[in-house]
Design an enzyme around this catalytic site. Structure first.
Site, PDB file in Angstrom:
ATOM      1  N   ASP A   1      87.517  27.840  26.108  1.00  0.00           N
ATOM      2  CA  ASP A   1      87.530  28.548  27.396  1.00  0.00           C
ATOM      3  C   ASP A   1      88.649  28.049  28.315  1.00  0.00           C
ATOM      4  OD1 ASP A   1      85.392  30.074  26.618  1.00  0.00           O
ATOM      5  OD2 ASP A   1      83.895  28.805  27.576  1.00  0.00           O
TER       6      ASP A   1
ATOM      7  N   LYS B   1      87.149  37.365  23.454  1.00  0.00           N
ATOM      8  CA  LYS B   1      86.463  36.940  24.679  1.00  0.00           C
ATOM      9  C   LYS B   1      86.313  38.135  25.633  1.00  0.00           C
ATOM     10  CE  LYS B   1      85.837  32.817  23.234  1.00  0.00           C
ATOM     11  NZ  LYS B   1      84.478  32.399  22.874  1.00  0.00           N
TER      12      LYS B   1
HETATM   13  C1  S3P Z   1      79.651  29.617  24.941  1.00  0.00           C
HETATM   14  C2  S3P Z   1      80.372  29.481  23.795  1.00  0.00           C
HETATM   15  C3  S3P Z   1      81.764  29.906  23.650  1.00  0.00           C
HETATM   16  C4  S3P Z   1      82.423  30.141  24.995  1.00  0.00           C
HETATM   17  C5  S3P Z   1      81.553  30.885  25.947  1.00  0.00           C
HETATM   18  C6  S3P Z   1      80.233  30.161  26.171  1.00  0.00           C
HETATM   19  C7  S3P Z   1      78.242  29.179  24.946  1.00  0.00           C
HETATM   20  O1  S3P Z   1      81.811  31.095  22.881  1.00  0.00           O
HETATM   21  O2  S3P Z   1      83.653  30.798  24.830  1.00  0.00           O
HETATM   22  O3  S3P Z   1      82.213  31.010  27.201  1.00  0.00           O
HETATM   23  O4  S3P Z   1      77.660  28.999  26.028  1.00  0.00           O
HETATM   24  O5  S3P Z   1      77.696  28.995  23.851  1.00  0.00           O
HETATM   25  P1  S3P Z   1      81.830  31.012  21.273  1.00  0.00           P
HETATM   26  O6  S3P Z   1      80.788  30.063  20.902  1.00  0.00           O
HETATM   27  O7  S3P Z   1      81.527  32.368  20.745  1.00  0.00           O
HETATM   28  O8  S3P Z   1      83.218  30.550  20.933  1.00  0.00           O
END
Ligand code: S3P
Length: 429
Positions: free
Chosen positions: A314, A341
């Site tokens: 992120d 995203k």
């Molecule tokens: C998150 C995991 C991430 C991140 C998202 C929040 C979470 O996504 O980019 O903002 O809270 O599990 P991914 O696990 O799909 O990469």
């Protein structure tokens, strides 16, 4: 709403950052699955975790909000969720949709999950496939996208699931479904992603030959979630980068979550030469916290490869802004996941950086960027693509400008950081 940003003469101050979004989502969902009451303080005020609260209420969970960012969740236990009378609207929140899908599939409740335009364009195949392999009945638009329809079903089968992508949302979805199974579901992780789910649910984790095996089953007792949510490292990252690149800066960020599966950007900025100090290391429940201070620093270029990407996924948009002010060429690879995203963040970054004439080259899975410590962007109108992290990265870039710039639809910062514009003006005054 568009926001204007003046070039900052200096950046000084102490900020109480918003509560961690990832932990807020999980604390609320897991508190609902606990048999008993949980009081969660410093719960995130941002829009995404509130989408989670609305969905949990739709499933019959009573959640009180007595004020001061406290929520009181009357947990109904794993078997207490009710069939909702209408759609469960996950808003812009991928974490809500993907984690809740695991809970709904496991609980056997019939429900329809919807999302806004951005969320409805994000792939759900990654969660649909393992949930179907466990026996869940799911229908999706084009078999991939929201709305997701879950039909009431019998108990799910346990699953052995080597993660095909290092995604904490996918890992959590499968583990949550596994909580309802009568045998152990096992997720195998090669590149560790954020581990809040394992920590907050106190799941069994085994580490062997460089892999992490995480297990869940009906035998796991879902613990109460009374805790104080730490401040969000992902919000801190914007100010860590801003403080490092700006020649007149000192910013202090107290009580920030410093879970090592989240703080990849901290190590990267330090590797670039950022003057960052960590003090008062402590714990909030299962999560480590600390105070962080950053000061203006000359930065050197850096190379980021796929191995560290899950721990800074992120933060890559704001790291790209830091790289623009480093003395040389930085590279990012293995980051194709950024295309999935809230918007395609690689092409959004290309748009923003090219709009100020930066030497930026976009690849399928990353980019190169030629930095210059003396670079000062001229007046620009940055497109945010309705993506909170792109808007905030553009705002930090605008602080380094020679003239007033605009961040188009800058109100989208409220998805994770409702006080962003207020904090920005506090630091510059
Ligand atoms: C998150 C995991 C991430 C991140 C998202 C929040 C979470 O996504 O980019 O903002 O809270 O599990 P991914 O696990 O799909 O990469």
């Amino acid at each position: 709403m568009d926001y204007t940003v003046q070039p900052a003469a200096s950046l000084h101050g102490t900020l109480q950052l918003p509560a961690d979004k990832s932990i807020s989502h999980r604390a609320a969902m897991f508190a609902a699955l606990h048999q008993g009451t949980s009081t969660i303080t410093n719960f995130s005020e941002a829009a995404d975790p509130h989408s989670t609260l609305d969905c949990m209420r739709g499933l019959g969970v009573v959640i009180k909000e007595p004020g001061e960012n406290t929520i009181i969740v009357d947990g109904v236990g794993r078997d207490g969720l009710q069939t909702p009378s209408g759609d469960l609207d996950c808003g812009n929140s991928g974490t809500t949709m993907r984690l809740l899908s695991g809970i709904i599939a496991g609980s056997g409740v019939s429900a329809r999950l919807t999302g806004d335009e951005s969320l409805s364009a994000r792939t759900m195949k990654r969660i649909i496939e393992p949930l179907r392999a466990m026996g869940a009945k799911i229908e999706a638009r084009e078999d991939d996208y929201a709305p997701l329809n879950f039909r009431r079903d019998d108990e799910l089968k346990p699953l052995h699931f080597p993660l095909p992508i290092p995604s904490a949302q996918l890992k959590s979805c499968v583990l949550l479904a596994g909580l309802f199974g009568d045998g152990p579901t096992e997720v195998v992780e090669t590149l560790p992603s954020r581990d809040h789910t394992e920590r907050l649910l106190n799941l069994t984790v085994e580490e062997k030959e460089g892999k992490r095996m995480i297990r869940s089953s009906r035998e796991d007792v879902v613990p109460g979630q009374s805790c104080r949510v730490p401040s969000d490292f992902s919000a801190a990252a914007f100010w860590l980068a801003a403080g490092a690149i700006h020649p007149q800066a000192e910013i202090i960020l107290p009580g920030v979550g410093v879970n090592p599966t989240r703080t990849g950007a901290l190590g990267i900025l330090q590797q670039m030469g950022a003057d960052i100090e960590i003090t008062n290391e402590d714990r909030e429940g299962a999560e480590p916290v600390a105070d962080i201070r950053v000061k203006s620093s000359p930065l050197t270029p850096v190379t980021i490869t796929g191995k560290v990407v899950p721990n800074c996924i992120d933060e890559i948009p704001i790291l790209a802004i830091a790289m623009l002010f480093a003395d040389g060429t930085s590279r990012v690879s293995g980051a194709e996941e950024l295309r999935h995203k809230e918007t395609d963040r690689l092409s959004a970054l290309a748009d923003i950086l090219e709009s100020v004439g930066a030497d930026f080259e976009e690849y399928k899975d990353g980019f190169t960027i030629k930095g210059d410590p003396d670079f000062r962007p001229e007046q620009a109108a940055f497109r945010s693509f309705h993506d909170h992290r792109i808007a905030m990265a553009a705002a930090v870039l605008a602080l380094m400008g020679t003239d007033t710039s605009t961040v188009i639809n800058g109100h989208c910062t409220a998805i994770s950081y409702p006080g962003f514009w207020k904090d920005l003006s506090m630091l510059t005054n």
